[in-house]
Design an enzyme around this catalytic site. Sequence first.
Site, PDB file in Angstrom:
ATOM      1  N   ALA A  85      40.959  35.282  37.898  1.00 58.08           N
ATOM      2  CA  ALA A  85      40.821  34.800  36.524  1.00 58.08           C
ATOM      3  C   ALA A  85      40.327  35.952  35.655  1.00 58.08           C
ATOM      4  O   ALA A  85      39.267  36.517  35.919  1.00 58.08           O
ATOM      5  CB  ALA A  85      39.852  33.629  36.453  1.00 58.08           C
ATOM      6  N   HIS A  93      39.542  46.063  28.146  1.00 62.13           N
ATOM      7  CA  HIS A  93      39.448  45.917  29.601  1.00 62.13           C
ATOM      8  C   HIS A  93      40.393  44.829  30.113  1.00 62.13           C
ATOM      9  O   HIS A  93      41.043  44.997  31.149  1.00 62.13           O
ATOM     10  CB  HIS A  93      37.994  45.605  29.988  1.00 62.13           C
ATOM     11  CG  HIS A  93      37.762  45.527  31.453  1.00 62.13           C
ATOM     12  ND1 HIS A  93      37.768  46.640  32.268  1.00 62.13           N
ATOM     13  CD2 HIS A  93      37.521  44.468  32.270  1.00 62.13           C
ATOM     14  CE1 HIS A  93      37.539  46.275  33.514  1.00 62.13           C
ATOM     15  NE2 HIS A  93      37.384  44.956  33.545  1.00 62.13           N
ATOM     16  N   PHE A 118      51.611  35.229  42.321  1.00 63.76           N
ATOM     17  CA  PHE A 118      50.717  35.690  41.260  1.00 63.76           C
ATOM     18  C   PHE A 118      49.950  34.501  40.704  1.00 63.76           C
ATOM     19  O   PHE A 118      50.437  33.767  39.848  1.00 63.76           O
ATOM     20  CB  PHE A 118      51.517  36.386  40.150  1.00 63.76           C
ATOM     21  CG  PHE A 118      50.661  36.985  39.080  1.00 63.76           C
ATOM     22  CD1 PHE A 118      49.964  38.159  39.302  1.00 63.76           C
ATOM     23  CD2 PHE A 118      50.544  36.375  37.841  1.00 63.76           C
ATOM     24  CE1 PHE A 118      49.175  38.724  38.317  1.00 63.76           C
ATOM     25  CE2 PHE A 118      49.763  36.927  36.846  1.00 63.76           C
ATOM     26  CZ  PHE A 118      49.067  38.105  37.077  1.00 63.76           C
TER      27      PHE A 118
END
Length: 158
Positions: A85, A93, A118
Amino acid sequence: MTTIEGTFTGASNLRIAIVIARFNDLITNKILSGCLDCLSRHGIDTSQTSPQLDIAWVPGSFELPLVSQALARKGKYDVVITLGAVIRGDTPHFDVVVSEASKGIANVSRETGVPIIFGVLTTDTMQQALERAGIKNNLGWSYALQALEMGSLMKAIS
């Protein structure tokens, strides 16, 4: 004409690895729970002593590709599920982590021939992440279904 498809039944012969990020573990643990529930309901042994399932924890989503690659290269797994997550913050970032994790995971799948699912949530807010991890819908369930389908599809092809 031959039609080749994966299935969600008869998955009891699949060997699955899950690579999960500790960062944002409030979210990733919920996704893992949904994933394990789906796998269990489709015949995968999800017990602590399961010969079918291994779980590897990594620090964050950036590390998912490396460990997925190491597991896929073992030749022991039919499919690898990555769970993470990444929640947008005030710096770039987010973009770096999401980009490198997604490219890395895709590369591992192509390089090894092992399907790598994924399962990295990429959201703008914690609320969105929580909604996708179980408040409205647990995407862990979907990632597990993708794994079952791709694992069985690759077995059907070979």
